[in-house]
Design a protein around this motif. Structure first.
Motif, PDB file in Angstrom:
ATOM      1  N   ASP A   4       0.817  -1.217   0.000  1.00 61.58           N
ATOM      2  CA  ASP A   4       0.000   0.000   0.000  1.00 61.58           C
ATOM      3  C   ASP A   4       0.848   1.263   0.000  1.00 61.58           C
ATOM      4  N   VAL A 100     -14.897   0.708  -7.813  1.00 60.32           N
ATOM      5  CA  VAL A 100     -13.587   0.655  -7.150  1.00 60.32           C
ATOM      6  C   VAL A 100     -13.448   1.705  -6.058  1.00 60.32           C
ATOM      7  N   CYS A 129      -6.223  -1.035 -10.948  1.00 56.02           N
ATOM      8  CA  CYS A 129      -6.583  -0.250  -9.767  1.00 56.02           C
ATOM      9  C   CYS A 129      -6.614  -1.170  -8.547  1.00 56.02           C
ATOM     10  N   ARG A 130      -6.038  -0.712  -7.419  1.00 52.65           N
ATOM     11  CA  ARG A 130      -6.055  -1.488  -6.187  1.00 52.65           C
ATOM     12  C   ARG A 130      -6.282  -0.532  -5.020  1.00 52.65           C
ATOM     13  N   PRO A 131      -6.797  -1.034  -3.891  1.00 54.51           N
ATOM     14  CA  PRO A 131      -7.063  -0.157  -2.738  1.00 54.51           C
ATOM     15  C   PRO A 131      -5.749   0.316  -2.095  1.00 54.51           C
ATOM     16  N   TRP A 139      -8.777   2.983   5.071  1.00 54.45           N
ATOM     17  CA  TRP A 139      -8.845   3.062   3.607  1.00 54.45           C
ATOM     18  C   TRP A 139      -8.682   4.510   3.186  1.00 54.45           C
ATOM     19  N   ARG A 142      -7.557   4.856  -3.832  1.00 54.16           N
ATOM     20  CA  ARG A 142      -7.119   3.828  -4.755  1.00 54.16           C
ATOM     21  C   ARG A 142      -5.808   4.237  -5.414  1.00 54.16           C
ATOM     22  N   HIS A 143      -4.988   3.236  -5.704  1.00 56.04           N
ATOM     23  CA  HIS A 143      -3.774   3.435  -6.480  1.00 56.04           C
ATOM     24  C   HIS A 143      -3.999   2.843  -7.857  1.00 56.04           C
TER      25      HIS A 143
END
Length: 764
Positions: A4, A100, A129-131, A139, A142-143
């Motif tokens: 992350d 997302v 796209c990922r959290p 949270w 998104r990245h």
């Protein structure tokens, strides 16, 4: 390292690529070449970080190449990326984005989509796209990573249907990116870190932190980074709070730099420079974490300090230091050069040195100086260089050629010293030396003059009379004043006239004898100077010979005038010299007169003015000796006033003294200069007649006897009775001495008294 945390690290990719390019060119880092090639061929191109609202908080610079918009434009306009999506893919993009951006969506998703460039071209892009969850499990958004796909890549993948292979590829890419970026950060010589402002600790740092501080990975683990504040220099630790406040207040675009010192394992202090920007913010928008880079700038700092020291040294040195390039254009012009020449550095830099400094060579020509400079590499000497105001400054210059490793001339440096003060001091010294030499000459001349005056004074002290003094004075003054003339006039005894007794040169008095009133110096009692035809009052005793300067020196001691000294010539004389000469002469004259007076008091009878018995006893032996030696006649007469005691008893002693004075006057006035008349005692007198035979002596004595008998004396209104004298004469016969001669004269005197007095008897 948590995946992350990867998103913000992509912000460093451009800088990392540049550093890796440099590393790839280093021979010692040849193994890193493959890693660099792998980075350049990596599938990701464009990195994005979207916050919980879908707003773009970070974009890598690749956005400008892919869609034509800068990261700043993307972060400023939240809908810009959506507008770039192809119209045919808008619905798919909207559903994907809505899905997302839900916090509960924790899966990695991928989407093929077309994006329109700013110039109108369309590109196919793989959007992954990922959290993005922080270390606390919150949270944060998104990245996203986007790849531009070449033509023919994924040909069977429909835009709306994710391909099973794509998920595997994405997982592999994510893992590959994580290890790849970590490898990159560990390879970098600079420190990459993430600092949590809330926890006041470093939450990530690459391996360079340990190596830069002298530790290996086993000695300095990531958990040790909490001890970093203890490694700070005490002076920098005091500024820690203010530095943290500055980080909390920075904007997204702002990069904050700090310089501080960390303690190395060997105990030394290493200078570090950090550059950080906002990495994460809290719900209120305040900066929570900072992503940054730290470089060891110790060598640079030392170099800067050395340069600063040299710059200060150059700025404070008293000499002008001027450096040029190979074309002799000025590249360095220090403060001393500004002060000496008047040109500021801004005015002089970039110009040819001969345009700014016009040089005049003192001992060498310009051609000779340049020949020495290019043959020997150095020249030094004195020159004169023009200032900005047009004046020329005397300069002591030392010029050295600068050469590179191949001995090619790349410039020159000149060290020029303003020697105006030295020149001024030299001129003053020359003037002082000239005055000193003149003073020495004057002192020598004064010493010589003083010696001549002393010699004249010594000679005058042994002079017996004025005649001898006149001879000494004439000779010495002619030597002392060779370019002048003059004369000495002394007072005539018993008169108010002056008589010239000596002279030298061409100056002559108007008359040999002149009255005291003719001289202004004697009237005023001080030196009288006549300079030129209109120089003052002219004394009447001066002659007609011309002279530019005339001096009359009064010779007087205690108001007693002894004479005047006159000196004339074309050159001016020092008053001190004149006073010294005048003092020597007047004291000599006073001493001569004093000695003469004392001598007269010693040999003269004060009542009659005749010589006394002491003088007779001193001179008669000399006359007897001369008569015997030369065979000349010598007669001695002894006289006695008849009945003098009765005369005193009748008229008194005062009358008797008057009678004695009158008789003495007869002897002085009617005898030869060579004769000697003495008062022998009381009323007795002795006359010595050298060179006179007995017959002549008797005849002259008869004359004197008659004069005494005819003497008439008035005393207090009363005529005194006449008196007579008895005379006894003896002639020296060549035998016997003084006593015999006086005894013979005395016996003849008694014989005259027995014969009835008033007669002359010659001893047989």
């Amino acid at each position: 390292m948590d995946p992350d945390t990867l998103a913000p690290l992509y912000a460093q990719l451009d800088a990392l690529r540049a550093q890796l390019d440099r590393l790839a060119r280093e021979p010692a880092l040849a193994p890193a070449t493959d890693l660099v090639r792998h980075l350049r061929s990596a599938p990701f191109v464009w990195e994005l970080w979207l916050d919980a609202s879908g707003r773009c908080r970070y974009s890598s610079p690749a956005s400008e190449a892919i869609i034509g918009y800068t990261p700043q434009e993307l972060c400023a306009d939240p809908d810009l990326l959506t507008r770039c999506v192809h119209p045919a893919d808008q619905d798919l993009w909207t559903r994907h984005r809505r899905e997302v951006l839900r916090p509960e969506h924790g899966q990695i998703s991928a989407l093929l989509v077309r994006l329109a460039h700013r110039d109108g071209t369309v590109r196919r892009v793989l959007h992954r796209c990922r959290p993005f969850i922080d270390p606390d499990g919150v949270w944060q958004g998104r990245h996203a990573s986007l790849w531009v796909l070449d033509e023919g890549e994924f040909p069977d993948l429909a835009p709306s249907a994710p391909h099973p292979w794509l998920g595997d590829q994405m997982e592999w890419s994510l893992s590959s990116d994580y290890h790849f970026i970590r490898s990159i950060t560990d390879l970098l010589p600079s420190i990459v870190f993430i600092f949590d402002l809330a926890k006041r600790r470093v939450v990530y740092a690459n391996r360079s932190l340990a190596s830069l501080l002298g530790y290996n990975a086993d000695q300095f683990r990531v958990s040790d980074i909490d001890s970093l504040p203890r490694l700070l220099h005490p002076d920098d630790l005091a500024n820690l709070e203010s530095g943290l406040e500055e980080l909390r207040a920075m904007t997204d675009e702002q990069i904050v730099a700090h310089t501080f010192r960390l303690r190395h394992r060997d105990g030394s202090w290493r200078w570090m420079r950090s550059r950080g920007r906002a990495f994460r913010r809290d719900a209120e928008g305040r900066v929570r974490q900072v992503l940054g880079q730290i470089e060891d700038v110790t060598a640079q700092r030392l170099h800067e300090e050395q340069l600063h020291y040299q710059a200060n040294l150059l700025a404070n040195v008293a000499d002008a230091v001027i450096a040029t390039d190979r074309a002799f254009r000025i590249q360095s012009w220090n403060a001393a050069a500004e002060r000496i020449y008047g040109w500021t550095a801004g005015e002089a830099l970039g110009r040819r040195v001969d345009e700014v400094l016009v040089t005049r060579y003192i001992h060498d020509s310009q051609e000779a100086a340049l020949e020495v400079l290019f043959s020997e590499g150095r020249w030094s000497g004195e020159v004169e260089q023009r200032r900005r105001d047009g004046s020329y400054a005397p300069i002591q210059s030392s010029v050295t050629l600068l050469r590179n490793g191949t001995e090619q001339v790349i410039g020159m440096v000149a060290i020029n010293r303003d020697i105006s003060e030295r020149r001024h001091a030299e001129r003053l010294l020359q003037a002082v030396n000239a005055r000193l030499e003149q003073a020495i000459i004057e002192a020598r001349r004064h010493t010589a003059e003083a010696m001549q005056i002393n010699q004249m004074h010594d000679l005058l002290q042994v002079c017996q009379n004025r005649a001898e003094a006149a001879e000494v004075i004439g000779q010495r003054l002619a030597a002392l004043f060779p370019d002048h003339g003059g004369y000495l006039a002394v007072r005539v005894p018993g008169a108010n006239d002056l008589e010239v007794i000596c002279q030298w040169g061409e100056q002559h008095p108007a008359a040999p004898v002149f009255p005291i009133e003719d001289c202004w110096a004697l009237r005023r009692g001080q030196i009288h100077v006549l300079a030129g035809p209109e120089g003052g009052l002219r004394c009447r005793h001066l002659g007609a010979a011309p002279a530019a300067y005339r001096y009359c020196l009064p010779l007087a001691v205690r108001s007693e005038i002894y004479g005047v000294l006159h000196i004339a010539g074309e050159a001016q004389l020092r008053s001190e010299l004149l006073i010294s000469v005048g003092d020597a002469i007047k004291l000599a004259l006073a001493n001569i007169d004093l000695r003469e007076a004392l001598r007269e008091q010693a040999i003269l009878d004060p009542l009659t003015g005749l010589f006394n018995r002491r003088y007779l006893e001193a001179t008669l032996p000399r006359e007897v000796y001369r008569a015997r030696r030369e065979g000349e006649p010598l007669c001695v007469a002894m006289l006695d006033i008849d009945y003098f005691k009765s005369f005193n008893d009748r008229y008194g002693h005062e009358a008797g003294d008057t009678l004695l004075r009158e008789v003495g006057w007869i002897f002085r006035e009617h005898m030869r200069k060579s004769d000697i008349a003495c008062r022998y005692g009381g009323e007795e007198f002795v006359l010595v007649l050298p060179g006179s035979a007995i017959e002549d002596t008797v005849r002259r004595l008869e004359q004197i006897r008659g004069l005494v008998h005819a003497l008439q004396i008035d005393f207090h209104g009363r005529r005194l009775e006449p008196v007579s004298v008895s005379v006894g004469v003896a002639a020296y016969g060549g035998a016997g001495g003084v006593e015999e001669l006086l005894r013979a004269a005395d016996e003849a005197l008694y014989a005259a008294k027995r014969a009835g007095r008033d007669t002359i008897v010659v001893h047989e």
